[in-house]
Structure formats: structure tokens, C-alpha cells
Design an enzyme around this catalytic site. Structure first.
Site, PDB file in Angstrom:
ATOM      1  N   HIS A 171      24.225   7.383 -38.121  1.00 27.62           N
ATOM      2  CA  HIS A 171      24.595   7.212 -39.529  1.00 27.62           C
ATOM      3  C   HIS A 171      24.286   8.442 -40.370  1.00 27.62           C
ATOM      4  O   HIS A 171      24.328   8.377 -41.591  1.00 27.62           O
ATOM      5  CB  HIS A 171      23.878   5.990 -40.125  1.00 27.62           C
ATOM      6  CG  HIS A 171      22.434   5.889 -39.748  1.00 27.62           C
ATOM      7  ND1 HIS A 171      21.886   4.774 -39.196  1.00 27.62           N
ATOM      8  CD2 HIS A 171      21.439   6.800 -39.837  1.00 27.62           C
ATOM      9  CE1 HIS A 171      20.601   4.981 -38.959  1.00 27.62           C
ATOM     10  NE2 HIS A 171      20.305   6.199 -39.345  1.00 27.62           N
ATOM     11  N   TYR A 258      15.221  21.478 -35.440  1.00 22.45           N
ATOM     12  CA  TYR A 258      16.284  21.927 -34.533  1.00 22.45           C
ATOM     13  C   TYR A 258      16.525  23.428 -34.631  1.00 22.45           C
ATOM     14  O   TYR A 258      17.354  23.975 -33.894  1.00 22.45           O
ATOM     15  CB  TYR A 258      17.607  21.213 -34.847  1.00 22.45           C
ATOM     16  CG  TYR A 258      17.501  19.719 -34.898  1.00 22.45           C
ATOM     17  CD1 TYR A 258      16.677  19.029 -34.009  1.00 22.45           C
ATOM     18  CD2 TYR A 258      18.220  18.987 -35.823  1.00 22.45           C
ATOM     19  CE1 TYR A 258      16.576  17.659 -34.058  1.00 22.45           C
ATOM     20  CE2 TYR A 258      18.133  17.608 -35.881  1.00 22.45           C
ATOM     21  CZ  TYR A 258      17.304  16.944 -34.992  1.00 22.45           C
ATOM     22  OH  TYR A 258      17.207  15.589 -35.041  1.00 22.45           O
TER      23      TYR A 258
END
Length: 488
Positions: A171, A258
Site C-alpha cells: 500500500h 535502502y
């Protein structure tokens, strides 16, 4: 319509309830069967009681069954939904704790980075067991909807090695779009048209239009910097927007782990994060949140059960993809969303075998991806670095090759920015030994790893991280909720 949906990991009570009520917002689905399965009989009985209460309150013919026998739950299923957390919070705590000893500070640790890679090692053997059962006892054309992280690795394994028709669902795109609509002053996210593409948790809004008008980088930067809340909570995300020219879907905390630039030194971490909520970069933030949520649910279960007696409000159907995909496949009402699938040329400048997240349309013919998308070069470069880590991680999980696992961790962007090869080798040994109960493919490697740890000279430290908070008690949570209710 009458068909069967199996939910694996249904003991994820809050999420299972959301998927259940979303699906029952489709009028044609009132006569279907939900088969719940989980390793926890206790959690299964709690969620079944909640769902039974919803069925009773809404006077529906919907059937709900619950069993710890996964194969029985999968028998005859047309759709299988997975929301498992292999190893539970016990293993997850090691995903955060052990890397901290080597200076690796993660906010979530469930996608890549040291924690996400080990999470994938625990998940993938179980995913392949799911796929074997699905192939053998589910409907012939069954579709597997994976919600479990690490999204890309789990979906990659299910497609390439499990040989099951699989789509990964998240989502992050929806939440990012809601933010953009808000900062641009839209009355509703429906006024925003967008193309968002990349890989899960590194997806990029490469085309934005508000009521048909294109939105460029400068306007978007100005809108975020002027927002009284997001300008403080999303500092890192805004910085990436300025440098890359496009906005990332992922939260400030997720995105920070990340990349190799923002969490490499403690002073840099505190510069870029915000402590108003765990998702903005707190050390081990999601672990704390998950622990508090579990404790809260266990204590407040009677209130959750009572709330299930309310009628389903179709206007409050969530933007989770699952119910909309099922509706499109079964009724031919077309649905547009963003799905995790094998690339196969959809994104021109990412590897063909990668699991990408990109726009697609669903109807009775299936999920049809919009092909021919090219990412900005910097976005593609960042995604490719993660894809290479994901590929090695999947192959290591399949083969049980601990050396390949170490190379995957070594090539992780944040790990590489913080740790030396010697530290990585020892850290992986320590994590494999600590999580051996959930890593059957590495059973042969555990004795040697334990021996290496007993003679290692690599120094570690006990470190809570740059921005760690303690798990709050039930009393503290109650007091906070009461204060928020009084204030608002």
C-alpha cells in the site's frame, strides 16, 4: 458467486479483519468461504470469533473456517492470500539487534538491509511449502496474493521456484499519493492521476497530474516544504525528491535504509529522521510498534470483539488492492492499481527477472501491466542495486549457500556503507546461528558458523542505535490514547 479464499497467516488479526471486510464490501461476494490458517491456534480462534461476529451482525451467509492444518485450508481455494511473519517478533528482534552490534541502524529491516535479507531467508522455504500445497490441492487456476515482506524476494521465489501464479501487493503507492494530493491542496486523491513505477518500497512517481495539469519537481518540492507536518517528518524524502527529481513512495524511515547515504553515521541519522512516529526513521521503530500492537490487542481483545458487531460500511472500504483485484477478476469491473510482478519488459531499464512494482489493469482476463515504462536513470540505478541484492538473497535461500548469503548482505547499500567484509561475515554467522530454528536450509552450515564465532577477533558493541525508544506499557498506551482523544 461462491468460491473459497484461504488466508495464510490469518493470525495477523487486524490485517485479516481489514481484508475480510473489504472483500465483503463487494455485494456479489456475500456467499463465499474464508478458510483461515495460522501456526497459532490462539490467534486463529481470536480472529475467527471477530469474523464470525461480523458475519452475524451483517446477517450474511458467508462461511468462516479456521484450522492449523494449512493443506486443509487450501483445498479447493480459488485465491490464497499470505500475510505471514515467519519467526514472529522473536526472530524479528534479532534482525534489528544483531546488526546494531556492527553499527547498522535500521528503522524497519523487513525488505533489504541485513534484517530484510535474513527475513527473506526465513520466509522463502515456507513460501515454497505454500506453493507446493497450492499446486496440489487448490483450484487449477488459483491466484496467490502475497502481502508478506520482504515483498520482492517472496514474490520472486513463488514465481520462479514455486511455479504459482503470484502477485505481490503493498500500500506504499496509495499512501504516497495521498500525501501528494494533500500537499497540492486537492480535495480528494481522486483528483490526482499518476504513474508510479520501480520496485517495492522504491517506487517513484514519474508522472503526476492534478486535474489534468502536469506537476513538476519544483512545484512539488515547494508544496512539501510548505506543509507544516510533512516538511518536518519527510526531510529525507524531500531531499531525495530535490536530487532525483521525483518523489518516492516509501516513508522517511523505510527509504532511509535502502540507500547508502543517510543512515551511515549516528549524527546523520538524527539529522534526517523525525521521532513523532516510528515510521519516520526511529531505530527499530517497526519492531517497537509491532510489539506494542500485539500487547495492546491481547489486552483489549474484548473491545475489538465488541466493535465487530457494527454493520459493514462500504464507504469505508480500504485501498488495499486484494478486494479490488478479486472484484475485477470475478465481475469484470476494471480496476487500476500498482502490482508486484516479474518485469518481463514492463520497465525497460530494469532487469527482466526482477520483481517490479508498476501500474496495471485487472479484469476477467487477469492482471495486465502497462508496458514500456522507462525510469529516470538515478531511480533505475538505485533500484538495480537492490535488485542485485534481492536476486542473490533468493538464490541463497533456495540453495542454502551461506557464502552467497554473505555476499548478498555485503552488497546491500546500507550495510556496505557501514560495515567491513570481516564484520559482514561474522554478522551473518551470528544471525544464522541465532535464527537456526527458522533456517532449515542452513542447518549444515550452523556448526561451522558457531565455531567461527567462538574464535573470531572482530569487535562488536552493544548499541541501542541512534534513535531508539523503549516499548511502551499498556498503561502508557492507554494514557496516550486518552490524551489524543481529549485533544481532538
Amino acid at each position: 458467486m461462491s468460491f473459497k479464499i484461504a488466508i495464510i497467516g490469518a493470525g495477523s488479526v487486524g490485517f485479516t479483519k481489514k481484508l475480510f471486510t473489504d472483500i465483503l464490501c463487494v455485494p456479489e461476494f456475500k456467499d463465499i468461504e474464508f478458510a483461515l490458517t495460522d501456526v497459532s491456534e490462539h490467534n486463529l480462534q481470536m480472529i475467527k470469533a471477530i469474523l464470525d461476529r461480523i458475519v452475524e451482525a451483517n446477517r450474511l451467509p458467508t462461511r468462516v473456517t479456521a484450522t492449523t492444518d494449512r493443506r486443509k485450508a487450501l483445498e479447493g481455494a480459488r485465491y490464497v492470500i499470505s500475510c505471514v511473519r515467519v519467526g514472529g517478533l522473536e526472530a524479528y528482534a534479532d534482525d534489528i539487534r544483531i546488526p546494531l552490534k556492527y553499527g547498522i541502524d535500521q528503522c524497519v529491516g523487513d525488505t533489504i538491509c541485513a534484517g530484510g535479507i535474513l527475513y527473506g531467508q526465513r520466509n522463502i522455504p515456507v513460501i515454497l511449502d505454500f506453493c507446493k500445497d497450492i499446486r496440489e490441492v487448490a483450484e487449477t487456476n488459483v491466484k496467490f496474493l502475497n502481502y508478506a515482506n520482504p515483498m520482492a524476494m517472496n514474490t520472486w521465489a513463488a514465481i520462479e521456484y514455486g511455479k504459482v501464479d503470484t502477485v505481490g501487493l503493498c500500500h506504499g503507492v496509495q499512501h504516497g499519493a495521498e500525501q501528494i494530493a494533500e500537499v497540492l491542496g486537492a480535495k480528494s486523491v481522486k483528483e490526482l492521476d499518476y504513474v508510479c513505477s520501480g520496485i517495492n518500497h522504491q517506487t517513484w512517481f514519474i508522472d503526476l497530474r492534478l486535474n489534468g495539469r502536469p506537476i513538476g519537481k519544483d512545484e512539488l518540492v515547494a508544496a512539501f516544504e510548505a506543509h507544516p507536518v510533512y516538511s518536518r517528518q519527510e526531510k529525507l524524502r524531500i531531499d531525495v525528491l530535490k536530487r532525483f527529481g521525483v518523489y518516492s513512495t516509501e516513508s522517511n524511515g523505510h527509504l532511509s535504509e535502502y540507500l547508502p547515504w543517510y543512515r551511515k553515521r549516528p549524527d546523520e541519522i538524527t539529522r534526517w529522521i523525525d521521532m513523532s512516529d516510528w515510521i519516520h526513521g526511529e531505530t527499530g521503530g517497526y519492531l517497537r510498534y509491532s510489539t506494542e500492537t500485539r500487547n495492546w490487542f491481547e489486552t483489549e481483545y474484548p473491545q475489538f470483539l465488541e466493535a465487530a458487531s457494527k454493520p459493514i460500511d462500504r464507504e469505508k472500504r480500504s485501498n488495499e488492492h486484494a478486494s479490488h483485484i478479486l472484484e475485477a477478476l470475478e465481475t469484470n469491473r476494471v480496476y487500476r492499481g500498482h502490482f508486484n510482478v516479474r518485469n518481463n519488459g514492463v520497465i525497460t531499464n530494469l532487469p527482466q527477472d526482477a520483481i517490479i512494482e508498476s501500474p496495471g489493469f485487472v479484469d476477467r482476463f487477469g492482471i495486465n501491466m502497462a508496458a514500456g515504462i522507462t525510469l529516470p536513470e538515478a531511480c533505475a540505478a538505485t533500484c538495480i542495486a537492490s535488485i542485485n541484492v534481492q536476486r542473490m538473497s533468493v538464490h541463497a535461500a533456495i540453495s542454502g549457500d551461506i557464502d552467497l548469503l554473505k555476499l548478498a548482505v555485503l552488497h546491500d547499500p546500507l550495510v556496505g556503507a557501514v560495515s567491513t567484509p570481516e564484520e559482514v561475515w561474522q554478522m551473518v554467522d551470528e544471525m544464522v546461528v541465532a535464527q537456526a530454528a527458522w533456517l532449515p536450509q542452513y542447518a549444515h552450515a550452523v556448526p561451522a558458523a558457531r565455531e567461527r564465532l567462538s574464535t573470531s577477533q572482530v569487535k562488536t558493541r552493544e548499541w541501542a542505535g541512534a534513535a531508539r525508544r523503549s516499548v511502551r506499557s499498556i498503561e502508557e498506551l492507554r494514557a496516550e490514547k486518552a490524551a489524543l482523544k481529549q485533544a481532538g
